[in-house]
Motif scaffolding. Structure first.
Motif, PDB file in Angstrom:
ATOM      1  N   LEU A   1      26.866  26.693  41.420  1.00 37.07           N
ATOM      2  CA  LEU A   1      27.205  27.904  40.684  1.00 37.07           C
ATOM      3  C   LEU A   1      26.789  29.142  41.472  1.00 37.07           C
ATOM      4  N   LEU A   2      25.597  29.135  42.024  1.00 35.55           N
ATOM      5  CA  LEU A   2      25.098  30.260  42.803  1.00 35.55           C
ATOM      6  C   LEU A   2      26.003  30.544  44.000  1.00 35.55           C
ATOM      7  N   HIS A   3      26.394  29.502  44.727  1.00 37.45           N
ATOM      8  CA  HIS A   3      27.268  29.679  45.890  1.00 37.45           C
ATOM      9  C   HIS A   3      28.648  30.188  45.468  1.00 37.45           C
ATOM     10  N   THR A   4      29.138  29.717  44.324  1.00 41.97           N
ATOM     11  CA  THR A   4      30.441  30.166  43.825  1.00 41.97           C
ATOM     12  C   THR A   4      30.394  31.637  43.447  1.00 41.97           C
TER      13      THR A   4
ATOM     14  N   ARG B   1      39.260  46.858  45.069  1.00 37.92           N
ATOM     15  CA  ARG B   1      38.371  45.791  44.584  1.00 37.92           C
ATOM     16  C   ARG B   1      38.955  45.109  43.355  1.00 37.92           C
ATOM     17  N   THR B   2      38.745  43.824  43.319  1.00 36.61           N
ATOM     18  CA  THR B   2      39.106  43.069  42.123  1.00 36.61           C
ATOM     19  C   THR B   2      37.816  42.532  41.509  1.00 36.61           C
ATOM     20  N   PRO B   3      37.782  42.375  40.199  1.00 34.77           N
ATOM     21  CA  PRO B   3      36.554  41.856  39.594  1.00 34.77           C
ATOM     22  C   PRO B   3      36.277  40.431  40.080  1.00 34.77           C
ATOM     23  N   PRO B   4      35.002  40.097  40.304  1.00 38.81           N
ATOM     24  CA  PRO B   4      34.697  38.733  40.736  1.00 38.81           C
ATOM     25  C   PRO B   4      35.056  37.732  39.652  1.00 38.81           C
ATOM     26  N   MET B   5      35.558  36.584  40.066  1.00 33.99           N
ATOM     27  CA  MET B   5      35.963  35.546  39.125  1.00 33.99           C
ATOM     28  C   MET B   5      35.213  34.257  39.436  1.00 33.99           C
ATOM     29  N   VAL B   6      34.527  33.731  38.440  1.00 36.00           N
ATOM     30  CA  VAL B   6      33.847  32.445  38.573  1.00 36.00           C
ATOM     31  C   VAL B   6      34.601  31.459  37.699  1.00 36.00           C
ATOM     32  N   PRO B   7      35.091  30.370  38.283  1.00 36.86           N
ATOM     33  CA  PRO B   7      35.837  29.400  37.485  1.00 36.86           C
ATOM     34  C   PRO B   7      34.995  28.879  36.315  1.00 36.86           C
ATOM     35  N   PRO B   8      35.558  28.872  35.112  1.00 38.03           N
ATOM     36  CA  PRO B   8      34.816  28.401  33.950  1.00 38.03           C
ATOM     37  C   PRO B   8      34.267  26.983  34.119  1.00 38.03           C
ATOM     38  N   ALA B   9      34.961  26.137  34.862  1.00 37.47           N
ATOM     39  CA  ALA B   9      34.499  24.758  35.050  1.00 37.47           C
ATOM     40  C   ALA B   9      33.173  24.702  35.787  1.00 37.47           C
ATOM     41  N   VAL B  10      32.953  25.628  36.721  1.00 34.77           N
ATOM     42  CA  VAL B  10      31.701  25.646  37.482  1.00 34.77           C
ATOM     43  C   VAL B  10      30.541  26.039  36.563  1.00 34.77           C
ATOM     44  N   LEU B  11      30.770  27.039  35.730  1.00 37.41           N
ATOM     45  CA  LEU B  11      29.748  27.462  34.776  1.00 37.41           C
ATOM     46  C   LEU B  11      29.477  26.362  33.753  1.00 37.41           C
ATOM     47  N   ALA B  12      30.528  25.726  33.259  1.00 34.71           N
ATOM     48  CA  ALA B  12      30.375  24.647  32.280  1.00 34.71           C
ATOM     49  C   ALA B  12      29.598  23.471  32.869  1.00 34.71           C
ATOM     50  N   GLU B  13      29.864  23.156  34.140  1.00 38.15           N
ATOM     51  CA  GLU B  13      29.138  22.064  34.796  1.00 38.15           C
ATOM     52  C   GLU B  13      27.637  22.352  34.829  1.00 38.15           C
ATOM     53  N   ALA B  14      27.287  23.578  35.185  1.00 41.19           N
ATOM     54  CA  ALA B  14      25.871  23.941  35.250  1.00 41.19           C
ATOM     55  C   ALA B  14      25.233  23.898  33.866  1.00 41.19           C
ATOM     56  N   GLU B  15      25.909  24.425  32.865  1.00 45.19           N
ATOM     57  CA  GLU B  15      25.372  24.400  31.499  1.00 45.19           C
ATOM     58  C   GLU B  15      25.180  22.975  30.998  1.00 45.19           C
TER      59      GLU B  15
ATOM     60  N   ARG C   1      28.298  33.904  44.639  1.00 40.89           N
ATOM     61  CA  ARG C   1      28.199  34.682  45.889  1.00 40.89           C
ATOM     62  C   ARG C   1      29.562  34.815  46.555  1.00 40.89           C
ATOM     63  N   ALA C   2      30.309  33.718  46.609  1.00 42.17           N
ATOM     64  CA  ALA C   2      31.643  33.758  47.223  1.00 42.17           C
ATOM     65  C   ALA C   2      32.572  34.673  46.439  1.00 42.17           C
ATOM     66  N   ALA C   3      32.469  34.659  45.124  1.00 42.47           N
ATOM     67  CA  ALA C   3      33.313  35.528  44.296  1.00 42.47           C
ATOM     68  C   ALA C   3      33.017  36.994  44.585  1.00 42.47           C
ATOM     69  N   PHE C   4      31.744  37.332  44.723  1.00 40.05           N
ATOM     70  CA  PHE C   4      31.394  38.714  45.033  1.00 40.05           C
ATOM     71  C   PHE C   4      31.813  39.083  46.450  1.00 40.05           C
ATOM     72  N   ASP C   5      31.746  38.141  47.381  1.00 39.40           N
ATOM     73  CA  ASP C   5      32.175  38.415  48.752  1.00 39.40           C
ATOM     74  C   ASP C   5      33.669  38.710  48.807  1.00 39.40           C
ATOM     75  N   THR C   6      34.476  37.962  48.067  1.00 39.33           N
ATOM     76  CA  THR C   6      35.928  38.180  48.088  1.00 39.33           C
ATOM     77  C   THR C   6      36.318  39.399  47.272  1.00 39.33           C
ATOM     78  N   ALA C   7      35.457  39.833  46.345  1.00 48.09           N
ATOM     79  CA  ALA C   7      35.747  41.015  45.537  1.00 48.09           C
ATOM     80  C   ALA C   7      35.395  42.295  46.279  1.00 48.09           C
ATOM     81  N   ALA C   8      34.683  42.175  47.410  1.00 45.89           N
ATOM     82  CA  ALA C   8      34.264  43.360  48.163  1.00 45.89           C
ATOM     83  C   ALA C   8      35.467  44.004  48.845  1.00 45.89           C
ATOM     84  N   GLY C   9      35.345  45.252  49.087  1.00 47.02           N
ATOM     85  CA  GLY C   9      36.400  45.988  49.768  1.00 47.02           C
ATOM     86  C   GLY C   9      36.332  47.436  49.363  1.00 47.02           C
ATOM     87  N   PRO C  10      37.295  48.202  49.818  1.00 48.86           N
ATOM     88  CA  PRO C  10      37.326  49.613  49.418  1.00 48.86           C
ATOM     89  C   PRO C  10      37.405  49.725  47.892  1.00 48.86           C
TER      90      PRO C  10
END
Length: 78
Positions: free
Chosen positions: A20-23, A38-52, A25-34
């Motif tokens: 989840l942490l790596h996902t 910028r697009t809002p960071p997106m974390v797949p719900p399945a990754v969050l559900a797996e951690a929960e 971080r990657a979401a924020f890295d891809t959301a970076a830009g001018p």
């Protein structure tokens, strides 16, 4: 330094948290830009559900202090 011996469920919870942490971080890295592109960071719900689910199965849901103690003992920072 003593090494923690985690149960299978605790290890699964730590691994799910790290994924989840790596996902995130990657979401924020891809959301970076001018600012205008910028697009809002997106974390797949399945990754969050797996951690929960993994935290709940290990009996660590709502017990962040114990979870982070396990995380630190299993994956200490240099």
């Amino acid at each position: 330094m003593p090494t923690a011996v985690l149960t299978d469920r605790e290890r699964t919870a730590v691994q799910a948290y790290l994924r989840l942490l790596h996902t995130v971080r990657a979401a924020f890295d891809t959301a970076a830009g001018p600012p205008d592109t910028r697009t809002p960071p997106m974390v797949p719900p399945a990754v969050l559900a797996e951690a929960e689910q993994a935290l709940a199965a290990a009996g660590l849901a709502g017990n962040e202090e114990e979870f982070f103690r396990l995380l630190h003992s299993w994956c200490p920072r240099p």
